[in-house]
Design a protein around this motif. Sequence first.
Motif, PDB file in Angstrom:
ATOM      1  N   HIS A 263      -0.491  -7.326  -0.617  1.00 11.96           N
ATOM      2  CA  HIS A 263       0.871  -7.756  -0.863  1.00 11.96           C
ATOM      3  C   HIS A 263       1.178  -7.646  -2.051  1.00 11.96           C
ATOM      4  CE1 HIS A 263       4.080 -11.046  -0.103  1.00 11.96           C
ATOM      5  NE2 HIS A 263       5.066  -9.838  -0.536  1.00 11.96           N
ATOM      6  N   THR A 264       2.281  -6.948  -2.464  1.00 17.41           N
ATOM      7  CA  THR A 264       2.691  -6.651  -3.840  1.00 17.41           C
ATOM      8  C   THR A 264       3.767  -6.047  -4.218  1.00 17.41           C
ATOM      9  OG1 THR A 264       1.842  -5.900  -6.372  1.00 17.41           O
ATOM     10  CG2 THR A 264       1.833  -4.472  -4.050  1.00 17.41           C
ATOM     11  N   HIS A 265       4.417  -6.142  -5.339  1.00 19.41           N
ATOM     12  CA  HIS A 265       5.623  -4.923  -5.421  1.00 19.41           C
ATOM     13  C   HIS A 265       5.682  -4.131  -6.204  1.00 19.41           C
ATOM     14  CE1 HIS A 265       6.281  -9.743  -6.377  1.00 19.41           C
ATOM     15  NE2 HIS A 265       7.783  -9.954  -6.084  1.00 19.41           N
ATOM     16  N   VAL A 289      -0.941   4.627  -8.598  1.00 20.00           N
ATOM     17  CA  VAL A 289      -1.691   3.757  -9.076  1.00 20.00           C
ATOM     18  C   VAL A 289      -1.617   2.853  -8.118  1.00 20.00           C
ATOM     19  CG1 VAL A 289      -1.873   1.535 -10.192  1.00 20.00           C
ATOM     20  CG2 VAL A 289       0.094   3.337 -10.889  1.00 20.00           C
ATOM     21  N   TYR A 290      -1.473   2.024  -6.715  1.00 22.04           N
ATOM     22  CA  TYR A 290      -1.750   1.678  -5.839  1.00 22.04           C
ATOM     23  C   TYR A 290      -2.395   2.345  -4.871  1.00 22.04           C
ATOM     24  CZ  TYR A 290       1.421  -1.946  -7.118  1.00 22.04           C
ATOM     25  OH  TYR A 290       2.381  -3.087  -7.958  1.00 22.04           O
ATOM     26  N   ASN A 291      -2.629   3.720  -5.494  1.00 29.16           N
ATOM     27  CA  ASN A 291      -2.952   4.441  -4.176  1.00 29.16           C
ATOM     28  C   ASN A 291      -4.642   4.683  -4.650  1.00 29.16           C
ATOM     29  OD1 ASN A 291      -0.957   4.510  -2.442  1.00 29.16           O
ATOM     30  ND2 ASN A 291      -0.195   6.813  -3.050  1.00 29.16           N
ATOM     31  N   SER A 292      -4.685   4.881  -6.147  1.00 28.93           N
ATOM     32  CA  SER A 292      -5.923   5.072  -6.553  1.00 28.93           C
ATOM     33  C   SER A 292      -6.531   4.367  -6.744  1.00 28.93           C
ATOM     34  CB  SER A 292      -5.418   5.306  -7.657  1.00 28.93           C
ATOM     35  OG  SER A 292      -4.744   4.290  -8.666  1.00 28.93           O
ATOM     36  N   PHE A 293      -6.081   2.639  -5.980  1.00 27.68           N
ATOM     37  CA  PHE A 293      -7.256   1.606  -5.930  1.00 27.68           C
ATOM     38  C   PHE A 293      -7.843   0.891  -4.491  1.00 27.68           C
ATOM     39  CE2 PHE A 293      -5.616   1.738 -10.309  1.00 27.68           C
ATOM     40  CZ  PHE A 293      -7.020   1.552 -11.414  1.00 27.68           C
ATOM     41  N   LEU A 295      -5.118   0.204  -2.401  1.00 25.16           N
ATOM     42  CA  LEU A 295      -4.831  -0.316  -2.218  1.00 25.16           C
ATOM     43  C   LEU A 295      -3.537  -0.045  -0.698  1.00 25.16           C
ATOM     44  CD1 LEU A 295      -4.312  -2.087  -5.549  1.00 25.16           C
ATOM     45  CD2 LEU A 295      -6.194  -2.678  -3.839  1.00 25.16           C
ATOM     46  N   SER A 296      -3.223   1.047  -0.518  1.00 25.29           N
ATOM     47  CA  SER A 296      -2.391   1.351   0.274  1.00 25.29           C
ATOM     48  C   SER A 296      -2.827   1.568   1.604  1.00 25.29           C
ATOM     49  CB  SER A 296      -1.362   2.807  -0.359  1.00 25.29           C
ATOM     50  OG  SER A 296      -0.934   2.267  -1.007  1.00 25.29           O
ATOM     51  N   ARG A 297      -2.506   0.601   2.954  1.00 28.81           N
ATOM     52  CA  ARG A 297      -3.064   0.626   4.135  1.00 28.81           C
ATOM     53  C   ARG A 297      -2.252  -0.033   4.865  1.00 28.81           C
ATOM     54  NH1 ARG A 297      -5.439  -4.732   3.579  1.00 28.81           N
ATOM     55  NH2 ARG A 297      -7.077  -4.684   5.115  1.00 28.81           N
ATOM     56  N   LYS A 298      -2.757   0.288   6.449  1.00 30.48           N
ATOM     57  CA  LYS A 298      -1.997  -1.033   7.379  1.00 30.48           C
ATOM     58  C   LYS A 298      -1.749  -1.722   6.827  1.00 30.48           C
ATOM     59  CE  LYS A 298      -3.989  -1.663  11.694  1.00 30.48           C
ATOM     60  NZ  LYS A 298      -4.651  -1.034  13.125  1.00 30.48           N
ATOM     61  N   ARG A 299      -1.227  -3.039   6.621  1.00 29.63           N
ATOM     62  CA  ARG A 299      -1.093  -4.780   6.555  1.00 29.63           C
ATOM     63  C   ARG A 299      -0.839  -4.426   4.765  1.00 29.63           C
ATOM     64  NH1 ARG A 299      -4.532  -4.811  10.318  1.00 29.63           N
ATOM     65  NH2 ARG A 299      -6.642  -4.651   9.560  1.00 29.63           N
ATOM     66  N   SER A 300      -0.776  -3.510   4.379  1.00 28.60           N
ATOM     67  CA  SER A 300      -0.493  -3.233   2.881  1.00 28.60           C
ATOM     68  C   SER A 300       1.396  -3.420   2.955  1.00 28.60           C
ATOM     69  CB  SER A 300      -0.421  -2.503   2.097  1.00 28.60           C
ATOM     70  OG  SER A 300      -2.146  -2.215   1.689  1.00 28.60           O
ATOM     71  N   VAL A 301       1.594  -3.815   2.338  1.00 24.17           N
ATOM     72  CA  VAL A 301       3.545  -4.745   2.009  1.00 24.17           C
ATOM     73  C   VAL A 301       3.956  -4.913   0.664  1.00 24.17           C
ATOM     74  CG1 VAL A 301       5.665  -6.298   3.164  1.00 24.17           C
ATOM     75  CG2 VAL A 301       2.892  -6.481   4.689  1.00 24.17           C
ATOM     76  N   TYR A 302       5.259  -3.686   0.538  1.00 24.36           N
ATOM     77  CA  TYR A 302       5.520  -4.017  -1.021  1.00 24.36           C
ATOM     78  C   TYR A 302       6.326  -3.523  -0.611  1.00 24.36           C
ATOM     79  CZ  TYR A 302       1.097  -0.118  -2.165  1.00 24.36           C
ATOM     80  OH  TYR A 302      -0.202   0.194  -1.980  1.00 24.36           O
ATOM     81  N   ALA A 317       3.921   5.927   4.646  1.00 25.67           N
ATOM     82  CA  ALA A 317       3.938   6.651   6.169  1.00 25.67           C
ATOM     83  C   ALA A 317       2.529   6.996   6.364  1.00 25.67           C
ATOM     84  CB  ALA A 317       5.023   7.242   6.793  1.00 25.67           C
ATOM     85  N   SER A 318       2.130   7.810   6.126  1.00 22.86           N
ATOM     86  CA  SER A 318       1.277   8.446   6.161  1.00 22.86           C
ATOM     87  C   SER A 318      -0.475   7.129   6.122  1.00 22.86           C
ATOM     88  CB  SER A 318       0.420   9.528   5.505  1.00 22.86           C
ATOM     89  OG  SER A 318       0.210   8.911   4.169  1.00 22.86           O
ATOM     90  N   THR A 319      -0.308   6.192   5.752  1.00 25.06           N
ATOM     91  CA  THR A 319      -1.373   5.416   4.940  1.00 25.06           C
ATOM     92  C   THR A 319      -1.371   3.725   5.981  1.00 25.06           C
ATOM     93  OG1 THR A 319       0.325   3.782   3.592  1.00 25.06           O
ATOM     94  CG2 THR A 319      -2.030   5.758   2.319  1.00 25.06           C
ATOM     95  N   GLY A 320       0.262   4.225   6.459  1.00 24.20           N
ATOM     96  CA  GLY A 320       0.437   3.016   7.331  1.00 24.20           C
ATOM     97  C   GLY A 320       0.939   1.348   6.607  1.00 24.20           C
ATOM     98  N   ALA A 321       1.536   1.658   5.492  1.00 20.47           N
ATOM     99  CA  ALA A 321       1.981   0.604   4.689  1.00 20.47           C
ATOM    100  C   ALA A 321       3.396   0.042   5.310  1.00 20.47           C
ATOM    101  CB  ALA A 321       1.212   1.454   3.257  1.00 20.47           C
ATOM    102  N   ALA A 322       3.740  -0.750   4.979  1.00 15.92           N
ATOM    103  CA  ALA A 322       5.136  -1.552   4.696  1.00 15.92           C
ATOM    104  C   ALA A 322       6.162  -1.589   3.436  1.00 15.92           C
ATOM    105  CB  ALA A 322       5.787  -2.283   5.821  1.00 15.92           C
ATOM    106  N   ILE A 323       7.389  -1.445   3.708  1.00 16.93           N
ATOM    107  CA  ILE A 323       8.384  -2.313   2.749  1.00 16.93           C
ATOM    108  C   ILE A 323       9.429  -3.230   3.324  1.00 16.93           C
ATOM    109  CG2 ILE A 323      10.006  -1.226   1.348  1.00 16.93           C
ATOM    110  CD1 ILE A 323       9.492   1.577   1.449  1.00 16.93           C
TER     111      ILE A 323
END
Length: 472
Positions: A263-265, A289-293, A295-302, A317-323
């Motif tokens: 969970h981040t901004h 920045v987040y992708n390189s560590f 952090l983007s995946r299902k259950r990641s919420v930005y 969309a490709s990683t399954g992350a949400a906004i």
Amino acid sequence: MSKARLLCLTAAIAAAMATTFPAQAKKQQQQQQQTTYGTVAYRASVLHFTGDPAVTQQPYEYYEDGVLLVGSDGKVKTVGPASTVLAANQNVQVVDYRGRLIVPGFIDSHVHYPQTEMIGSFGEQLLEWLNTYTFPTEKQFGNKDYARGVARTFIGELVKNGTTTALVMGTVHPESVDALFEEAATRNMRIIAGKVMMDRNAPDYLLDTPETSYADSKALIQRWHKRGRALYAVTPRFAPTSTPEQLTMAGKLLQEYPDVYMHTHISENKSEIAWVQELFPASAGYLDVYNSFGLSRKRSVYAHGVHLREDEFASLASTGAAIAFCPTSNLFLGSGLFDLQQAEKHGVKVGMGTDVGAGTSFSALRTMGEAYKVIQLHKAFTDTPADKKPLTALKSFYLSTLGAARALDLEDKIGSFKAGNEADFVVLNPNATELLKFRSAKATSLEEKLFVLQTLGDDRAVERTYIMGKRQ
């Protein structure tokens, strides 16, 4: 012996016990009620979603005279027309809310509980607002008794406004997270939360280190994740307040505990985006920045995503992350206008968030009303206004229920009245105020009735909130 005579005999025995053994009689009466009324039928107009109104032809089920049937385990048994459900379940307690509307409990996809006491702070944009108001406020949450008091108020406000699940940021202090989870547990409430990770670009009194943030977060995960209805979120505040070393540790936690949240901004403010580029000059953008560590995946919420580029929407969309779409705070801080249609175009999951305290209300209804205005403004200021569509009331309610559940990967538990889901629900009163009553009487369709509620409604329209079938 006939059933009627048996009931009379049972009542006589209970009366005699009440005279001789009042404590035992009370206990037996409670047990008898639990047996007799283990399943409860809530009768009202009932609405829930089965799909996204933007892409599904028939995205909801609505019963003008409906019943939501809840079992003694606090889970949904069925939903449907009152005549059908009651005919098949004749020996259940009926709670009559006719004239009201039952919907799934609202889900807040992004909110800061420590900022409850600074809601409505005047006159700054994001970065100045953090330094002027947020950081000094959060300093106090190292005191668990203090944190507990704010957590109690926060949870109370959520419930009063019909919110039954929330994704919550604590502070850098582990005590803040313990206090929140403990308070939520008293109501059996589903809360996803985490300790903020922040090792630079903040006051010294709020900084941790990569090592302590990892250790504290790991201990909290082991203490709280999946304990009751609690879930944990690894929570770097945002890229500017975490060094690469700390973001590496956040990624490590996600690898070690793959079913927790992140969970981040992101991309809330243009000055923030420029700052991120200065701090991470090798990156291809904020999301990179987040992708390189990792952090983007299902259950990641930005939270926010106001100024995301098209390639960043595609990446999410490709990683399954949400906004988390936070219209009230985006307007309040002058951050900008979220492009919901871009998210829809790329298939990005979106939930509605209040973002208290930059957001100015705990009310999901008021947040929906502000979301409508954001989309209207986006249409007014875009280069291709003909391509932009107003935000419908159906989509608004979807984003605060099933849409948010999907964003949080909880569709199999909350967000709709699918059989087996947890019975978190809200009873809305379209006559809660004189103006609502007057205007609702003129509404001729379901969508118009919902739009009136989201435009004129607030906590006064929330007549009852139920969590796992239990009235709050």
